[in-house]
Design a protein around this motif. Structure first.
Motif, PDB file in Angstrom:
ATOM      1  N   ARG A 172      39.599  38.124  44.371  1.00  0.00           N
ATOM      2  CA  ARG A 172      40.255  37.711  43.129  1.00  0.00           C
ATOM      3  C   ARG A 172      39.574  38.346  41.924  1.00  0.00           C
ATOM      4  O   ARG A 172      40.241  38.721  40.955  1.00  0.00           O
ATOM      5  CB  ARG A 172      40.217  36.192  42.982  1.00  0.00           C
ATOM      6  N   GLY A 173      38.239  38.458  41.987  1.00  0.00           N
ATOM      7  CA  GLY A 173      37.505  39.069  40.867  1.00  0.00           C
ATOM      8  C   GLY A 173      37.998  40.475  40.573  1.00  0.00           C
ATOM      9  O   GLY A 173      38.211  40.837  39.423  1.00  0.00           O
ATOM     10  N   THR A 174      38.212  41.272  41.619  1.00  0.00           N
ATOM     11  CA  THR A 174      38.712  42.642  41.436  1.00  0.00           C
ATOM     12  C   THR A 174      40.149  42.643  40.923  1.00  0.00           C
ATOM     13  O   THR A 174      40.485  43.362  39.969  1.00  0.00           O
ATOM     14  CB  THR A 174      38.640  43.396  42.788  1.00  0.00           C
ATOM     15  N   LEU A 175      40.975  41.845  41.527  1.00  0.00           N
ATOM     16  CA  LEU A 175      42.418  41.899  41.212  1.00  0.00           C
ATOM     17  C   LEU A 175      42.734  41.410  39.806  1.00  0.00           C
ATOM     18  O   LEU A 175      43.773  41.747  39.244  1.00  0.00           O
ATOM     19  CB  LEU A 175      43.206  41.073  42.240  1.00  0.00           C
ATOM     20  N   THR A 176      41.827  40.626  39.225  1.00  0.00           N
ATOM     21  CA  THR A 176      42.099  40.063  37.902  1.00  0.00           C
ATOM     22  C   THR A 176      41.194  40.654  36.820  1.00  0.00           C
ATOM     23  O   THR A 176      41.147  40.139  35.707  1.00  0.00           O
ATOM     24  CB  THR A 176      41.892  38.535  37.924  1.00  0.00           C
ATOM     25  N   ARG A 177      40.476  41.750  37.160  1.00  0.00           N
ATOM     26  CA  ARG A 177      39.443  42.230  36.241  1.00  0.00           C
ATOM     27  C   ARG A 177      39.990  42.796  34.937  1.00  0.00           C
ATOM     28  O   ARG A 177      39.454  42.556  33.863  1.00  0.00           O
ATOM     29  CB  ARG A 177      38.579  43.270  36.964  1.00  0.00           C
ATOM     30  N   PHE A 178      41.024  43.617  35.001  1.00  0.00           N
ATOM     31  CA  PHE A 178      41.531  44.290  33.794  1.00  0.00           C
ATOM     32  C   PHE A 178      42.879  43.723  33.392  1.00  0.00           C
ATOM     33  O   PHE A 178      43.574  43.125  34.200  1.00  0.00           O
ATOM     34  CB  PHE A 178      41.688  45.793  34.057  1.00  0.00           C
ATOM     35  N   ASP A 179      43.281  43.992  32.157  1.00  0.00           N
ATOM     36  CA  ASP A 179      44.634  43.662  31.696  1.00  0.00           C
ATOM     37  C   ASP A 179      45.049  42.245  32.092  1.00  0.00           C
ATOM     38  O   ASP A 179      45.847  42.051  33.029  1.00  0.00           O
ATOM     39  CB  ASP A 179      45.659  44.665  32.282  1.00  0.00           C
ATOM     40  N   ALA A 180      44.541  41.264  31.377  1.00  0.00           N
ATOM     41  CA  ALA A 180      44.809  39.850  31.706  1.00  0.00           C
ATOM     42  C   ALA A 180      46.300  39.559  31.848  1.00  0.00           C
ATOM     43  O   ALA A 180      46.688  38.587  32.501  1.00  0.00           O
ATOM     44  CB  ALA A 180      44.193  38.944  30.642  1.00  0.00           C
ATOM     45  N   ASP A 181      47.130  40.401  31.247  1.00  0.00           N
ATOM     46  CA  ASP A 181      48.582  40.163  31.329  1.00  0.00           C
ATOM     47  C   ASP A 181      49.230  40.875  32.506  1.00  0.00           C
ATOM     48  O   ASP A 181      50.442  40.766  32.691  1.00  0.00           O
ATOM     49  CB  ASP A 181      49.271  40.637  30.040  1.00  0.00           C
ATOM     50  N   SER A 182      48.457  41.634  33.269  1.00  0.00           N
ATOM     51  CA  SER A 182      49.055  42.362  34.394  1.00  0.00           C
ATOM     52  C   SER A 182      49.550  41.374  35.441  1.00  0.00           C
ATOM     53  O   SER A 182      49.098  40.226  35.501  1.00  0.00           O
ATOM     54  CB  SER A 182      48.034  43.305  35.029  1.00  0.00           C
ATOM     55  N   MET A 183      50.469  41.846  36.279  1.00  0.00           N
ATOM     56  CA  MET A 183      51.036  40.983  37.304  1.00  0.00           C
ATOM     57  C   MET A 183      49.961  40.485  38.276  1.00  0.00           C
ATOM     58  O   MET A 183      49.923  39.299  38.616  1.00  0.00           O
ATOM     59  CB  MET A 183      52.095  41.772  38.063  1.00  0.00           C
ATOM     60  N   LEU A 184      49.058  41.376  38.694  1.00  0.00           N
ATOM     61  CA  LEU A 184      48.021  40.953  39.642  1.00  0.00           C
ATOM     62  C   LEU A 184      47.085  39.928  39.009  1.00  0.00           C
ATOM     63  O   LEU A 184      46.684  38.955  39.657  1.00  0.00           O
ATOM     64  CB  LEU A 184      47.225  42.172  40.137  1.00  0.00           C
ATOM     65  N   ALA A 185      46.729  40.139  37.725  1.00  0.00           N
ATOM     66  CA  ALA A 185      45.830  39.201  37.049  1.00  0.00           C
ATOM     67  C   ALA A 185      46.481  37.825  36.962  1.00  0.00           C
ATOM     68  O   ALA A 185      45.833  36.789  37.196  1.00  0.00           O
ATOM     69  CB  ALA A 185      45.481  39.722  35.658  1.00  0.00           C
TER      70      ALA A 185
END
Lengths: 128, 128, 128, 128, 128
Positions: free
Chosen positions: B29-42
C-alpha cells in the motif's frame, strides 16, 4: 464509485478470463464488446448474446481461444483504450492476422496503414 | 528493522497483489499510494479510503485491474522509486495510456517530454 | 559431491524463494549473501542474522520484496557469478536503482561506469 | 514408435523438470546427457550416475539449479539439437557464464568465437 | 455456431495442451494436424492415428515435447493461420530447427528463403 474496469458500469460478473493459446488474460465484458459490434469477441461476450459457444472453457473456467497470446496482447489493449500501440520488436503482421480473425474492422485499417508506412525507406536510410 | 518493502513503516497487512490483465504484481500500500494523492491507485489503496470498490478480487485474492500488464510494469517501478525507466523496446505511448488511466499527473508530463524528444531525428540519421 | 547450487557447501536448507514484485526467483543463501556483507540481501539471508524481518512471506513461503523483477534478474545473476551481464534491450538505469536499493556497492560503480560509456556517441554515428 | 523426446529410446522415466532460478524447464535425461560426458548435467542425469546430489528438488519435484533461466534456455536448446542459436537481444556473455558453470567445453569455444567476431566493427559502421 | 477454435468443426475433445520444454501451449487437434499430413504433429494428433505415443503427458495432462518453447510459438501460429510471422528479435535459425524436427516441409522452405534474404547487405549499410 471508482472503477478499475475501464467501463462505467462494471459489475462483478463482468470479469472474464481468456485462455489464449495457453496464456491467461483477464478483462471485462465491457472491454471485449466495446468496438465493432459484429466482431467475434463482441458477439461472444455481449450479455444479450444467444449465440452458441462452440468454444469451451478450461479447468480454471477460462474461455479457450486457439490463437497467439503474443499478438492478442496489443489487440486487448486496443479494446481497453481505443489506441493501437506496439512495442518496437513486434511484427505488425502478427497483430493483423489476429485483427482479421476477430473481425475488428477498424483495427485492420489502422494496421494496414502502419505497415504501408513501414515499407517506405526508414529514417536510417540516407536520402539524396 | 530492515525493510524490503520500500516504505519506512511497512506492515504485514501492507502487501497487496494486483491482477493486471491476467498477470500478478505484488507490492505494498505504501508504494501504491506514494505519489499523486488523487490518482486512482492512491484512492483505492490508502488505508483511510472509504471509496467503494467497483473492482473485485480474483480467486487468489488479487485485485482485478483491466489494463495492460506490459505497460503497468514501469508504472509500478516509478511508484517504487520515483523514476521512470523504460527498456529500449518499450513504446512510451503504451505507458502514457496507463499513466492517464491511473491519473498519475507527474508521470504524464515526464512521458510527454520523453516522446517529444524521441520525435527529433535520431543519432542514426546522418545530418548534413 | 556435485553441486548445482554455486557455493561449495550448499545445504538443503540453503534454498530460498523470493517473490520480487510478483515473480518468483529461486536461489540459495550462499548466493544471496556472497558479496557486500553490508548489503540488504546479505543481512537478510545470512544464517547468523538476528535482524528482524519487516518483510514477510507469501502463501507459498516466498520472501516478499517490493521491487522490479525485470531488473532484479541481472542483479541475482551477478550474485551467482560475480559478473554484470545485461541483454541489449535492458536499460542499465533500471538495474542501478535496484543495486542502490539493495546496497550492492561494487555493482553500483560497475553500472555507473557502463552508463558513462553509453552516453558517448555510439558506433552508428558517423563522426567527422 | 514416434518420439517427441528427441532421443531414440525415450522412456517415460526419462522426463525431468528443472527449476532453474525459479523457472521450470522440462526435458529428458537423453537430452541433458547428450554432449560432454564430463559436463555437470551429464554427470547429474546419466542413469548409471552414482554421484551424490547436493542439489535438491522443490515441492513439485523439479531439480533445483541456482543459475539464470534466461541464459539456460539457449543452453538447453543446444543440448536438444546441437546448435547454438541466440536471439538478437541476447548477450552471449550470459550464455558463456552458464556454459562454463555446466562444463560444456564444446559450447564454450563456439561462444568465444562468436564474441570475437562481434567485437569487430559491425555492418552499421561506415567504413572508409 | 461461432467458433474460436479456428477450424470449422471444433469439438470440445479437440482441445489439447502441449508442455513444450516446460511452457504450456493450448490448441486444437484441427490446428495441429492442418498442414503436412506427414509431419510429426499431424501424425500425433490426428484422431484416426494409431501410432504409439512414446511421448507422455505431465501431471496436468499436457503432452510432453522436449523442444524450445520460444521457437515453437511461431510454428504454432503458422499452423493456426498458414503464415510465418517472426518478431524482429527472433533468430529464424531457431524456428528452422523446430520446423525440421516436426517435419513441416513447406515451412522449412519459407524459412530458408527468409534467411537467404537476410544475409544480403541490409538497409543500414551505405553502399558505394
Amino acid at each position: 464509485a471508482l472503477s478499475l474496469a475501464g467501463g462505467a458500469s462494471a459489475d462483478v460478473s463482468d470479469w472474464v478470463t481468456l485462455n489464449v493459446g495457453g496464456r491467461l488474460f483477464t478483462s471485462t465484458r465491457g472491454t471485449l464488446t466495446r468496438f465493432d459490434a459484429d466482431s467475434m469477441l463482441a458477439r461472444m461476450f455481449s450479455t444479450e448474446s444467444e449465440v452458441e459457444w462452440s468454444s469451451r472453457v478450461d479447468k480454471s473456467g477460462a474461455y479457450l481461444i486457439d490463437r497467439s497470446p503474443l499478438y492478442f496482447e496489443p489487440i486487448l489493449n486496443y479494446l481497453r483504450h481505443g489506441r493501437l500501440i506496439l512495442d518496437k520488436f513486434v511484427n505488425p503482421e502478427g497483430v493483423l492476422e489476429e485483427a482479421k480473425f476477430f473481425g475488428l474492422t477498424s483495427l485492420i485499417e489502422t494496421l494496414e496503414d502502419m505497415m504501408e508506412r513501414e515499407e517506405l525507406p526508414d529514417d536510417n536510410t540516407p536520402l539524396t
